[in-house]
Design a protein around this motif. Structure first.
Motif, PDB file in Angstrom:
ATOM      1  N   THR A   1     -12.235 -10.207  25.678  1.00 22.13           N
ATOM      2  CA  THR A   1     -11.300 -11.040  24.917  1.00 22.13           C
ATOM      3  C   THR A   1     -11.937 -11.520  23.621  1.00 22.13           C
ATOM      4  O   THR A   1     -11.294 -11.561  22.565  1.00 22.13           O
ATOM      5  CB  THR A   1     -10.843 -12.239  25.763  1.00 22.13           C
ATOM      6  OG1 THR A   1     -10.224 -11.776  26.961  1.00 22.13           O
ATOM      7  CG2 THR A   1      -9.859 -13.103  24.992  1.00 22.13           C
ATOM      8  N   ALA A   2     -13.201 -11.902  23.692  1.00 17.27           N
ATOM      9  CA  ALA A   2     -13.902 -12.332  22.480  1.00 17.27           C
ATOM     10  C   ALA A   2     -13.934 -11.204  21.451  1.00 17.27           C
ATOM     11  O   ALA A   2     -13.759 -11.432  20.244  1.00 17.27           O
ATOM     12  CB  ALA A   2     -15.316 -12.784  22.825  1.00 17.27           C
ATOM     13  N   ARG A   3     -14.155  -9.965  21.927  1.00 17.10           N
ATOM     14  CA  ARG A   3     -14.151  -8.827  21.006  1.00 17.10           C
ATOM     15  C   ARG A   3     -12.765  -8.601  20.407  1.00 17.10           C
ATOM     16  O   ARG A   3     -12.626  -8.283  19.221  1.00 17.10           O
ATOM     17  CB  ARG A   3     -14.603  -7.570  21.744  1.00 17.10           C
ATOM     18  CG  ARG A   3     -16.084  -7.565  22.113  1.00 17.10           C
ATOM     19  CD  ARG A   3     -16.395  -6.410  23.032  1.00 17.10           C
ATOM     20  NE  ARG A   3     -17.818  -6.343  23.349  1.00 17.10           N
ATOM     21  CZ  ARG A   3     -18.314  -5.635  24.369  1.00 17.10           C
ATOM     22  NH1 ARG A   3     -17.485  -4.955  25.166  1.00 17.10           N
ATOM     23  NH2 ARG A   3     -19.616  -5.617  24.595  1.00 17.10           N
TER      24      ARG A   3
ATOM     25  N   CYS B   1      -8.924  -9.766  15.229  1.00 20.47           N
ATOM     26  CA  CYS B   1      -7.647 -10.336  14.760  1.00 20.47           C
ATOM     27  C   CYS B   1      -7.839 -10.956  13.383  1.00 20.47           C
ATOM     28  O   CYS B   1      -7.983 -12.186  13.246  1.00 20.47           O
ATOM     29  CB  CYS B   1      -7.131 -11.358  15.768  1.00 20.47           C
ATOM     30  SG  CYS B   1      -6.594 -10.639  17.336  1.00 20.47           S
ATOM     31  N   ARG B   2      -7.851 -10.105  12.372  1.00 26.57           N
ATOM     32  CA  ARG B   2      -8.078 -10.553  10.997  1.00 26.57           C
ATOM     33  C   ARG B   2      -6.885 -10.277  10.103  1.00 26.57           C
ATOM     34  O   ARG B   2      -7.004 -10.277   8.876  1.00 26.57           O
ATOM     35  CB  ARG B   2      -9.318  -9.861  10.432  1.00 26.57           C
ATOM     36  CG  ARG B   2     -10.584 -10.109  11.250  1.00 26.57           C
ATOM     37  CD  ARG B   2     -11.752  -9.331  10.700  1.00 26.57           C
ATOM     38  NE  ARG B   2     -12.953  -9.499  11.499  1.00 26.57           N
ATOM     39  CZ  ARG B   2     -14.105  -8.863  11.279  1.00 26.57           C
ATOM     40  NH1 ARG B   2     -14.186  -7.996  10.269  1.00 26.57           N
ATOM     41  NH2 ARG B   2     -15.140  -9.078  12.062  1.00 26.57           N
TER      42      ARG B   2
ATOM     43  N   ILE C   1      -2.174  -5.802  17.868  1.00 22.62           N
ATOM     44  CA  ILE C   1      -2.893  -5.944  19.130  1.00 22.62           C
ATOM     45  C   ILE C   1      -3.088  -4.589  19.812  1.00 22.62           C
ATOM     46  O   ILE C   1      -4.178  -4.291  20.326  1.00 22.62           O
ATOM     47  CB  ILE C   1      -2.140  -6.912  20.056  1.00 22.62           C
ATOM     48  CG1 ILE C   1      -2.270  -8.355  19.540  1.00 22.62           C
ATOM     49  CG2 ILE C   1      -2.668  -6.825  21.481  1.00 22.62           C
ATOM     50  CD1 ILE C   1      -3.673  -8.924  19.602  1.00 22.62           C
ATOM     51  N   GLU C   2      -2.057  -3.739  19.845  1.00 29.29           N
ATOM     52  CA  GLU C   2      -2.181  -2.472  20.557  1.00 29.29           C
ATOM     53  C   GLU C   2      -3.242  -1.575  19.927  1.00 29.29           C
ATOM     54  O   GLU C   2      -3.969  -0.866  20.639  1.00 29.29           O
ATOM     55  CB  GLU C   2      -0.836  -1.759  20.627  1.00 29.29           C
ATOM     56  CG  GLU C   2      -0.228  -1.398  19.301  1.00 29.29           C
ATOM     57  CD  GLU C   2       1.137  -0.721  19.460  1.00 29.29           C
ATOM     58  OE1 GLU C   2       1.607  -0.634  20.614  1.00 29.29           O
ATOM     59  OE2 GLU C   2       1.732  -0.313  18.436  1.00 29.29           O
ATOM     60  N   ASP C   3      -3.390  -1.608  18.614  1.00 24.67           N
ATOM     61  CA  ASP C   3      -4.423  -0.801  17.956  1.00 24.67           C
ATOM     62  C   ASP C   3      -5.808  -1.357  18.243  1.00 24.67           C
ATOM     63  O   ASP C   3      -6.771  -0.602  18.449  1.00 24.67           O
ATOM     64  CB  ASP C   3      -4.186  -0.749  16.450  1.00 24.67           C
ATOM     65  CG  ASP C   3      -2.985   0.113  16.070  1.00 24.67           C
ATOM     66  OD1 ASP C   3      -2.418   0.757  16.987  1.00 24.67           O
ATOM     67  OD2 ASP C   3      -2.606   0.115  14.892  1.00 24.67           O
ATOM     68  N   LEU C   4      -5.929  -2.689  18.261  1.00 23.72           N
ATOM     69  CA  LEU C   4      -7.220  -3.301  18.562  1.00 23.72           C
ATOM     70  C   LEU C   4      -7.655  -2.980  19.986  1.00 23.72           C
ATOM     71  O   LEU C   4      -8.831  -2.684  20.240  1.00 23.72           O
ATOM     72  CB  LEU C   4      -7.145  -4.819  18.356  1.00 23.72           C
ATOM     73  CG  LEU C   4      -6.970  -5.298  16.913  1.00 23.72           C
ATOM     74  CD1 LEU C   4      -6.763  -6.817  16.884  1.00 23.72           C
ATOM     75  CD2 LEU C   4      -8.192  -4.921  16.070  1.00 23.72           C
ATOM     76  N   LEU C   5      -6.706  -3.011  20.921  1.00 21.56           N
ATOM     77  CA  LEU C   5      -7.034  -2.688  22.302  1.00 21.56           C
ATOM     78  C   LEU C   5      -7.453  -1.227  22.429  1.00 21.56           C
ATOM     79  O   LEU C   5      -8.376  -0.887  23.198  1.00 21.56           O
ATOM     80  CB  LEU C   5      -5.839  -2.984  23.208  1.00 21.56           C
ATOM     81  CG  LEU C   5      -5.514  -4.467  23.422  1.00 21.56           C
ATOM     82  CD1 LEU C   5      -4.200  -4.613  24.200  1.00 21.56           C
ATOM     83  CD2 LEU C   5      -6.643  -5.175  24.168  1.00 21.56           C
ATOM     84  N   ALA C   6      -6.792  -0.358  21.677  1.00 23.62           N
ATOM     85  CA  ALA C   6      -7.162   1.060  21.711  1.00 23.62           C
ATOM     86  C   ALA C   6      -8.576   1.271  21.165  1.00 23.62           C
ATOM     87  O   ALA C   6      -9.360   2.070  21.716  1.00 23.62           O
ATOM     88  CB  ALA C   6      -6.152   1.879  20.902  1.00 23.62           C
ATOM     89  N   LEU C   7      -8.930   0.577  20.108  1.00 21.53           N
ATOM     90  CA  LEU C   7     -10.280   0.680  19.554  1.00 21.53           C
ATOM     91  C   LEU C   7     -11.326   0.166  20.541  1.00 21.53           C
ATOM     92  O   LEU C   7     -12.410   0.752  20.690  1.00 21.53           O
ATOM     93  CB  LEU C   7     -10.368  -0.094  18.237  1.00 21.53           C
ATOM     94  CG  LEU C   7      -9.650   0.522  17.030  1.00 21.53           C
ATOM     95  CD1 LEU C   7      -9.684  -0.434  15.845  1.00 21.53           C
ATOM     96  CD2 LEU C   7     -10.305   1.862  16.647  1.00 21.53           C
ATOM     97  N   LEU C   8     -11.010  -0.952  21.216  1.00 26.56           N
ATOM     98  CA  LEU C   8     -11.940  -1.490  22.203  1.00 26.56           C
ATOM     99  C   LEU C   8     -12.123  -0.508  23.356  1.00 26.56           C
ATOM    100  O   LEU C   8     -13.243  -0.328  23.872  1.00 26.56           O
ATOM    101  CB  LEU C   8     -11.428  -2.838  22.735  1.00 26.56           C
ATOM    102  CG  LEU C   8     -11.500  -4.025  21.777  1.00 26.56           C
ATOM    103  CD1 LEU C   8     -10.833  -5.254  22.392  1.00 26.56           C
ATOM    104  CD2 LEU C   8     -12.955  -4.347  21.430  1.00 26.56           C
ATOM    105  N   GLU C   9     -11.043   0.136  23.747  1.00 24.88           N
ATOM    106  CA  GLU C   9     -11.119   1.099  24.845  1.00 24.88           C
ATOM    107  C   GLU C   9     -11.970   2.299  24.424  1.00 24.88           C
ATOM    108  O   GLU C   9     -12.763   2.824  25.227  1.00 24.88           O
ATOM    109  CB  GLU C   9      -9.709   1.546  25.231  1.00 24.88           C
ATOM    110  CG  GLU C   9      -9.647   2.292  26.542  1.00 24.88           C
ATOM    111  CD  GLU C   9      -8.219   2.411  27.044  1.00 24.88           C
ATOM    112  OE1 GLU C   9      -7.972   2.088  28.214  1.00 24.88           O
ATOM    113  OE2 GLU C   9      -7.357   2.811  26.232  1.00 24.88           O
ATOM    114  N   TYR C  10     -11.840   2.710  23.186  1.00 21.05           N
ATOM    115  CA  TYR C  10     -12.624   3.843  22.684  1.00 21.05           C
ATOM    116  C   TYR C  10     -14.106   3.496  22.624  1.00 21.05           C
ATOM    117  O   TYR C  10     -14.981   4.321  22.957  1.00 21.05           O
ATOM    118  CB  TYR C  10     -12.115   4.242  21.302  1.00 21.05           C
ATOM    119  CG  TYR C  10     -12.893   5.369  20.655  1.00 21.05           C
ATOM    120  CD1 TYR C  10     -12.666   6.690  21.029  1.00 21.05           C
ATOM    121  CD2 TYR C  10     -13.854   5.096  19.690  1.00 21.05           C
ATOM    122  CE1 TYR C  10     -13.398   7.739  20.446  1.00 21.05           C
ATOM    123  CE2 TYR C  10     -14.591   6.120  19.103  1.00 21.05           C
ATOM    124  CZ  TYR C  10     -14.351   7.439  19.487  1.00 21.05           C
ATOM    125  OH  TYR C  10     -15.076   8.454  18.918  1.00 21.05           O
TER     126      TYR C  10
END
Length: 486
Positions: free
Chosen positions: A436-438, A443-444, A449-458
């Motif tokens: 969650t912190a990542r 969030c800038r 949100i969906e793109d950020l989650l995809a990047l974190l998953e990658y």
């Protein structure tokens, strides 16, 4: 014996206003005269520094000693401050021997509030129909109330008129009710001195406004928890336990216009094995957004002692011991372990209602009113954007910081707690995990949100998408994530 309701005429109130302004008997004027130390001492119930500071202070000194310190002043000095005293004495503003008969004190932005003398200035317990002045509860409710412009506002159980006085700055028309004839008389005086037009209606609970609706309702009710009796009209409802709070929460929404907002102080009992959130949530009718904020929980001995002293009764006296025993027996018989206290914000809605109950027992300085209005906005935004939430772009406000607590380990420092902390408003805090912190770090305002989650998953492996969105919703509600306008 009940008091005789005083009759402060419009002419007398106008003359008092002019006298107070001429003397500088205002909030700022009193603070300037007393100085910080003496003013603080007076707030602690230590009058002597203030008494010394008023020496040789002319009419302002006379008014401070008369109304704020409870001193007996020479009649010529009182007359010099207030003008001819015949009507003032007849209306019990002052006594024939030069003492204050009513509590009239500066408040807020050059306002004055008319109430009864408290137990300290009376020198004993207050009577049953005592009209409370500006106290912590009324100030706290005023600070917790939204001040957005509204057309119509109801002050339910106005007392000395504090909430209606604040409403004058943002409400087109104000209606104030009370069951106490004396309270209505003193509230009328408060409104006349402050040149505020308020409709005053006598009656119990909602009966005086049956069939009417308002854009906003504020209420500082007699919410004290105890047996079904009325010892003091300003605090006791005659309903058992937390019945007064339950009844108001249940009935208030039907007196709101669509989208109208109600805000009140309330109490609720805590029983073993019962979640307080379930209890207060059961009070709600359908079609109501509700935010219950618990600010404190008092154990029965503390609760009883506090309210006895509030009425001017020494818990160590024979009367105090008898009342304490009876009250504590009632708590024990009803298996009540504590009494919660806090704020309730309600909004009438024809959409799917949102109900949130949360603890907010830490100290903070900012008023809660703007946060209540923001909470309602955030609920409405989430409701309108639920389906598009994953595609929404957010920013983290500059007021939000991430705190980390680490402990030493074999491989160096290891983080054991990550906590988001909002540094303004009520100082919300959320413990978060590393993913969650990542997410929040990204969030800038650039990616949804969906793109950020995809990047974190990658970058880090599988992400629990199902748990991410509820976290986002909670952070939006608490103003720790702000959507970027599309």
């Amino acid at each position: 014996m009940p008091f005789v309701a005083p009759d402060l005429s419009a002419d007398l109130c106008a003359r008092l206003r002019d006298a107070f302004l001429t003397a500088g008997y205002t909030s700022d004027g009193v603070i300037e005269l007393l100085g910080g130390r003496a003013h603080a001492a007076l707030g602690r119930g230590e009058p002597e520094p203030a008494r010394r500071a008023t020496r040789d202070a002319g009419t302002l000194g006379t008014l401070v000693r008369l109304f704020l310190l409870g001193d007996t002043e020479p009649l010529p000095a009182v007359e010099a401050a207030l003008g001819d005293l015949d009507e003032a004495v007849a209306a019990t503003v002052v006594t024939p021997d030069g003492r204050a008969g009513l509590d009239i004190r500066p408040y807020g932005d050059d306002w004055w509030v008319v109430a009864d003398l408290d137990s300290d200035l009376r020198g004993g317990a207050v009577p049953a129909d005592h009209v409370l002045g500006v106290g912590h509860a009324s100030i706290n409710l005023a600070r917790a109330t939204s001040r957005r412009p509204v057309g119509t506002l109801l002050d339910l159980g106005t007392g000395c008129g504090v909430q209606a006085l604040h409403a004058g700055a943002h409400a087109g028309s104000i209606t104030a009710t009370d069951v106490s004839t004396r309270a209505l008389a003193l509230a009328r005086a408060t409104f006349l001195i402050n040149e505020l037009d308020v409709e005053l209606v006598a009656g119990e609970w909602f009966e005086p406004v049956e069939g009417r609706r308002f854009d906003q309702v504020v209420c500082n009710p007699p919410f004290v928890v105890g047996p079904a009796r009325v010892d003091y009209t300003y605090r006791d409802s005659g309903l058992d336990g937390d019945g007064a709070s339950a009844m108001i929460v249940r009935r208030l929404p039907s007196y709101l216009t669509e989208g109208g907002v109600g805000q009140l102080l309330a109490s609720w009992v805590h029983r073993g094995g019962e979640d307080w959130a379930d209890r207060v949530g059961s009070w709600l009718p359908s079609g109501v957004d509700a935010w219950f904020v618990q600010r404190d929980i008092a154990d029965p001995p503390l609760y009883v002692g506090t309210w006895l002293r509030d009425a001017g009764i020494d818990p160590r006296s024979p009367e105090g011991r008898a009342k304490s025993a009876e009250w504590l027996d009632w708590f024990a018989a009803n298996d009540i372990e504590g009494v919660g206290f806090g704020y309730v914000t309600l909004r009438r809605t024809d959409a799917d209602a949102r109900v949130v109950c949360e603890d907010l027992r830490h100290a903070f300085d900012d008023p809660l009113g703007p946060e209540a209005a923001r909470w309602l906005d955030n609920v409405a935004w989430l409701r309108a954007n639920e389906k598009s939430l994953p595609r929404t772009t957010f920013t983290v406000p500059e007021s939000v910081v991430l705190e980390e607590v680490s402990e030493p380990g074999e491989d160096g420092w290891a983080t054991v707690v990550r906590r988001l902390h909002r540094m303004d408003g009520p100082g919300w805090q959320h413990e978060v995990d590393e993913p969650t912190a990542r997410l929040l770090a990204g969030c800038r305002g650039g990616l949804p949100i969906e793109d950020l989650l995809a990047l974190l998953e990658y970058a880090y492996g599988p992400v629990d998408w199902e748990s991410a969105l509820p976290i986002v919703r909670d952070l939006v509600l608490h103003g720790m994530l702000v959507p970027v306008p599309s």
